[in-house]
Design an enzyme around this catalytic site. Structure first.
Site, PDB file in Angstrom:
ATOM      1  CE1 TYR A  34      -4.078  -2.384   4.997  1.00  0.00           C
ATOM      2  CE2 TYR A  34      -2.815  -0.237   4.400  1.00  0.00           C
ATOM      3  CZ  TYR A  34      -3.628  -1.428   4.037  1.00  0.00           C
ATOM      4  OH  TYR A  34      -4.123  -1.717   2.744  1.00  0.00           O
ATOM      5  CB  SER A  71      -0.931   0.113   1.246  1.00  0.00           C
ATOM      6  OG  SER A  71      -1.379   1.247   1.335  1.00  0.00           O
TER       7      SER A  71
HETATM    8  P1  NAP Z   1     -11.265  -6.530   0.995  1.00  0.00           P
HETATM    9  O1  NAP Z   1     -12.394  -6.088  -0.471  1.00  0.00           O
HETATM   10  O2  NAP Z   1     -11.703  -5.980   2.077  1.00  0.00           O
HETATM   11  O3  NAP Z   1     -11.045  -7.897   0.551  1.00  0.00           O
HETATM   12  C1  NAP Z   1     -10.206  -8.673   1.682  1.00  0.00           C
HETATM   13  C2  NAP Z   1      -9.856 -10.270   1.112  1.00  0.00           C
HETATM   14  O4  NAP Z   1      -8.811 -10.735   1.849  1.00  0.00           O
HETATM   15  C3  NAP Z   1     -11.167 -10.898   1.191  1.00  0.00           C
HETATM   16  O5  NAP Z   1     -10.940 -11.873   0.152  1.00  0.00           O
HETATM   17  C4  NAP Z   1     -10.934 -11.706   2.774  1.00  0.00           C
HETATM   18  O6  NAP Z   1     -11.353 -13.059   2.666  1.00  0.00           O
HETATM   19  C5  NAP Z   1      -9.124 -11.782   2.372  1.00  0.00           C
HETATM   20  N1  NAP Z   1      -8.794 -12.147   3.730  1.00  0.00           N
HETATM   21  C6  NAP Z   1      -8.956 -11.060   4.830  1.00  0.00           C
HETATM   22  N2  NAP Z   1      -8.352 -11.653   5.902  1.00  0.00           N
HETATM   23  C7  NAP Z   1      -7.901 -13.028   5.471  1.00  0.00           C
HETATM   24  C8  NAP Z   1      -7.232 -14.220   6.233  1.00  0.00           C
HETATM   25  N3  NAP Z   1      -6.615 -14.092   7.523  1.00  0.00           N
HETATM   26  N4  NAP Z   1      -7.068 -15.366   5.289  1.00  0.00           N
HETATM   27  C9  NAP Z   1      -7.356 -15.304   4.128  1.00  0.00           C
HETATM   28  N5  NAP Z   1      -8.011 -14.383   3.428  1.00  0.00           N
HETATM   29  C10 NAP Z   1      -8.188 -13.133   4.087  1.00  0.00           C
HETATM   30  O7  NAP Z   1      -9.982  -5.700   0.526  1.00  0.00           O
HETATM   31  P2  NAP Z   1      -9.355  -5.296  -0.891  1.00  0.00           P
HETATM   32  O8  NAP Z   1      -9.314  -3.823  -0.962  1.00  0.00           O
HETATM   33  O9  NAP Z   1      -9.592  -6.064  -2.029  1.00  0.00           O
HETATM   34  O10 NAP Z   1      -7.652  -5.376  -0.421  1.00  0.00           O
HETATM   35  C11 NAP Z   1      -6.835  -6.296  -1.141  1.00  0.00           C
HETATM   36  C12 NAP Z   1      -5.470  -6.050  -0.786  1.00  0.00           C
HETATM   37  O11 NAP Z   1      -5.084  -4.734  -1.146  1.00  0.00           O
HETATM   38  C13 NAP Z   1      -4.903  -6.077   0.829  1.00  0.00           C
HETATM   39  O12 NAP Z   1      -3.719  -6.480   1.049  1.00  0.00           O
HETATM   40  C14 NAP Z   1      -5.124  -4.336   1.054  1.00  0.00           C
HETATM   41  O13 NAP Z   1      -4.330  -4.418   2.108  1.00  0.00           O
HETATM   42  C15 NAP Z   1      -4.325  -3.955  -0.314  1.00  0.00           C
HETATM   43  N6  NAP Z   1      -4.796  -2.564  -0.338  1.00  0.00           N
HETATM   44  C16 NAP Z   1      -6.148  -2.043  -0.701  1.00  0.00           C
HETATM   45  C17 NAP Z   1      -6.407  -0.866  -0.950  1.00  0.00           C
HETATM   46  C18 NAP Z   1      -7.810  -0.421  -1.040  1.00  0.00           C
HETATM   47  O14 NAP Z   1      -7.787   0.913  -1.317  1.00  0.00           O
HETATM   48  N7  NAP Z   1      -8.461  -1.225  -1.480  1.00  0.00           N
HETATM   49  C19 NAP Z   1      -5.383   0.087  -0.898  1.00  0.00           C
HETATM   50  C20 NAP Z   1      -3.921  -0.466  -0.798  1.00  0.00           C
HETATM   51  C21 NAP Z   1      -3.895  -1.642  -0.607  1.00  0.00           C
HETATM   52  P3  NAP Z   1     -12.887 -13.090   3.134  1.00  0.00           P
HETATM   53  O15 NAP Z   1     -13.842 -12.619   1.919  1.00  0.00           O
HETATM   54  O16 NAP Z   1     -13.106 -14.609   3.245  1.00  0.00           O
HETATM   55  O17 NAP Z   1     -13.031 -12.427   4.147  1.00  0.00           O
END
Ligand code: NAP
Length: 240
Positions: free
Chosen positions: A153, A140
């Site tokens: 984070y 991130s």
């Molecule tokens: P999201 O929509 O909240 O989805 C999170 C995903 O991670 C879900 O598939 C969830 O599974 C899975 N997960 C969470 N905890 C887990 C665990 N302990 N074991 C296995 N799976 C787990 O998040 P997102 O926005 O797509 O984020 C994806 C990645 O991008 C993350 O690493 C996040 O930090 C990074 N990121 C996101 C953003 C943003 O703006 N969205 C920005 C920078 C970085 P379940 O469905 O089973 O809960």
């Protein structure tokens, strides 16, 4: 056969990455933690377009569960191996450090940083023996610049950046590349509590990104064309 494993493939950025890697011809292992219904939707989206996908439930923060599930898959699929690993599973639990509970520090470190370590170590041996691999870690902008309310984070994501750079040095001669992708604000469940109207004024591109845009970058880093890129952190943040 070369498989792709995407942790947290049930929703958001992970789902878009699963779909992209399937379009590139990889059978995809969709990892999820709790949300089987969402993981099934990812699988159906892939299969509807003629791709192959399997669900693999494990909690990346749980070392023994992660290792058990992955070693069972490896044992049951002796002719296949995980050539592409995307460490995408992540959570955030924001608070100012003064108010931050131990559990919010620990859970964020366990899922983001320790999860990346446990999952990568479980598949690395097979990539090394096959002398090919692509490891892409989703970090991130917060892990590069810091962000108010995110000491847990930011520390976890900065830790993954360090892991990425060191592992890239260890594996380059075995044709395994290790890179990190650093999104800014992307429209997913993780950011649905944020006020887009306020925040987009801080983004030069004046909008949140789409999960599919992140998936395109991950697809490139997973491709044969990216074989000489390793140890890098690529931001995808609309200029933030
Ligand atoms: P999201 O929509 O909240 O989805 C999170 C995903 O991670 C879900 O598939 C969830 O599974 C899975 N997960 C969470 N905890 C887990 C665990 N302990 N074991 C296995 N799976 C787990 O998040 P997102 O926005 O797509 O984020 C994806 C990645 O991008 C993350 O690493 C996040 O930090 C990074 N990121 C996101 C953003 C943003 O703006 N969205 C920005 C920078 C970085 P379940 O469905 O089973 O809960």
């Amino acid at each position: 056969m070369k498989f792709a494993l995407v942790t947290g493939g049930s929703r958001g950025i992970g789902r878009a990455i699963c779909i992209k890697l399937a379009q590139m011809g990889y059978p995809v292992l969709i990892n999820y933690n709790h949300n089987k219904e969402a993981a099934d939707q990812t699988k159906t989206a892939i299969e509807t377009n003629g791709g192959k996908a399997h669900l693999l439930q494990f909690d990346v923060a749980n070392q023994s569960e992660t290792e058990q599930v992955l070693s069972a898959w490896i044992e049951n699929n002796p002719d296949d191996y995980i050539a592409i690993l995307v460490n995408n599973a992540g959570i955030r639990k924001d608070n100012l450090m003064f108010w931050m509970a131990d559990s919010d520090w620990q859970n964020v470190i366990d899922t983001n940083l320790n999860g990346t370590f446990f999952t990568t170590r479980a598949v690395l041996k097979y990539m090394l023996s096959k002398k090919f691999g692509r490891i892409i870690n989703i970090v991130s902008i917060s892990g590069i610049n810091g962000m108010t309310g995110q000491v847990n984070y930011s520390a976890a994501k900065a830790g993954i950046i360090g892991l990425t750079k060191s592992l890239a040095l260890e594996t380059a001669k075995k044709r395994i590349t290790v890179n990190a992708v650093a999104p800014g604000f992307i429209e997913t469940d993780m950011t649905k509590d944020l006020n887009q109207d306020v925040l987009k004024k801080t983004i030069p591109a004046e909008r949140f990104g789409k999960a599919e845009e992140v998936a395109e970058l991950v697809g490139f880093l997973a491709s044969d064309n990216a074989g000489y890129i390793t140890g890098q952190v690529v931001a995808i943040s609309g200029g933030l």
